[in-house]
Each structure stands twice: as C-alpha cells, then as structure tokens.
Scaffold this active site. Structure first.
Site, PDB file in Angstrom:
ATOM      1  N   GLY A  33       0.421  -0.828  -0.322  1.00  0.00           N
ATOM      2  CA  GLY A  33       0.096   0.193  -0.099  1.00  0.00           C
ATOM      3  C   GLY A  33       0.368   1.641  -0.222  1.00  0.00           C
ATOM      4  CB  CYS A  34       0.398   4.313   1.405  1.00  0.00           C
ATOM      5  SG  CYS A  34       1.256   5.965   2.071  1.00  0.00           S
ATOM      6  CG  PHE A  35       5.965   4.815  -1.765  1.00  0.00           C
ATOM      7  CD1 PHE A  35       4.337   6.202  -1.107  1.00  0.00           C
ATOM      8  CD2 PHE A  35       5.859   5.343  -2.826  1.00  0.00           C
ATOM      9  CE1 PHE A  35       5.002   7.060  -1.948  1.00  0.00           C
ATOM     10  CE2 PHE A  35       6.220   6.052  -3.714  1.00  0.00           C
ATOM     11  CZ  PHE A  35       6.041   6.798  -3.329  1.00  0.00           C
TER      12      PHE A  35
END
Length: 198
Positions: A33-35
């Site tokens: 998901g969101c890095f």
C-alpha cells in the site's frame, strides 16, 4: 627496481577497498500500500539501514508518481529495504512485513484502492522465494483467517520515487499522521493482528 616498485603501487591502488559495512548489506523489496507507511514502519527495525520509497514491477521506465497512481504503468508503490543480514535476516523482514499490512486484502490497502496499492513480496532468487513462502505459511497459520492475498513474485525492477516522497513521515509529520489515521491503517492492522503485530 624503481619500476617494479611503481608497478606494485599501481596494482595495490587498483584493488577496490570494501569496508566491512559495505559488504554487510542486502536489499529486499516489498509493496504494502502507501509507501510512506511501509517505509516508516520498516525503517524502525534493528538492522535496517535505509528504506527507499519507489515503484516496482511495471512496464514503464522511470515512472512518475502521477502515472503510477493512475494505475496505467503496472507498477506498485513499493519500498527497497537496505539491511544488514548479520543483524536481521531476510526471513525476519518478511515475518515483520505481514504484520504491517492487511494480507487478506487483494484490492489495495486500507483506503488506497487499485492494483498500484496491492501488496507483494518481490523475490530475487530461490532462497528468498523459499523464505517468503515459509514465512507466509507461518503467518497464515498464526492469523488463522484464511489464505493471504499477497503475491510473492519475481523482482524485475525498482525505481526510486521523487525526493518529496522520501522520509515523508519525518519530513511531514502532521500530514503523515493525518493521512495514516484517516486511512485507518493502524485500526485495521491492530484488529487483525493484535499481539501478533509485535
């Protein structure tokens, strides 16, 4: 004699010098998901030297954030983890990774939806693949809620993201905390893993 001495000096100077630190370094690649969040969480682990946010697995060279987030490039938001294998093993990294994400979600992670936000472990060789698969089996058993929807796939490429994405949690703490809370990442992970998260 002087000529022989000079030749010896030139040969010694040409031999590359490696510090013990440079040799004790490996890389691992994950998408969760969101890095920003994956980078922040993995960066806390002892033995991890650096975590770089970027894009992995797509078909476009040097993609930009806008292109990846549109879903047109085939990349996932991902991280490259640089670690000291004498302090943390690849298997230990994968073991921790499962507990930072929702491994049951095959459509993205938390509030971020689409292939570009799906989870993956990118393996570079047979040893990493075996470790990742053994780790997944153990984590599935520990969670006890069915099969994971996380792909274990061969590593093909990794492109670092733009500078403003690197160390985002440290450089933009208020925005980062607002995003993380609003996306429900910790609520979902805690509801899944509880004490197993540690």
């Amino acid at each position: 004699m002087e000529t022989l001495f000079l030749v010896c000096i030139m040969i010694v100077a040409a031999i590359p010098v490696f510090s013990g630190d440079a040799r004790a370094e490996e890389k691992a690649y994950f998408a969760g998901g969101c890095f920003w969040c994956v980078e922040h969480d993995l960066d806390q682990l002892p033995g991890v030297k650096e975590v770089v946010s970027g894009y992995a697995g797509g078909h476009v060279e040097s993609p930009a954030y806008e292109d990846v987030s549109s879903g047109r490039t085939g990349h996932r938001e991902a991280v490259m983890v640089v670690y000291d294998p004498e302090k943390i093993s690849y298997r230990e990294l994968v073991d921790r990774f499962w507990r930072l994400i929702d491994p049951l979600d095959g459509g993205g992670q938390f509030c971020d939806r689409g292939f570009q936000y799906t989870s993956a472990v990118f393996v570079r060789n047979d040893r990493e693949k075996a470790d990742a698969e053994a780790s997944r089996a153990a984590a599935e058993a520990a969670l006890g809620k069915g099969s994971f929807a996380v792909e274990i796939t061969p590593f093909t490429n990794f492109f670092p993201a733009e500078d403003y994405h690197q160390d985002y949690a440290a450089n933009n703490p208020i925005r980062y905390k607002y995003y993380r809370f609003g996306c429900g990442r910790d609520r979902r992970v805690n509801s899944l893993w509880g004490d197993e998260r540690k």
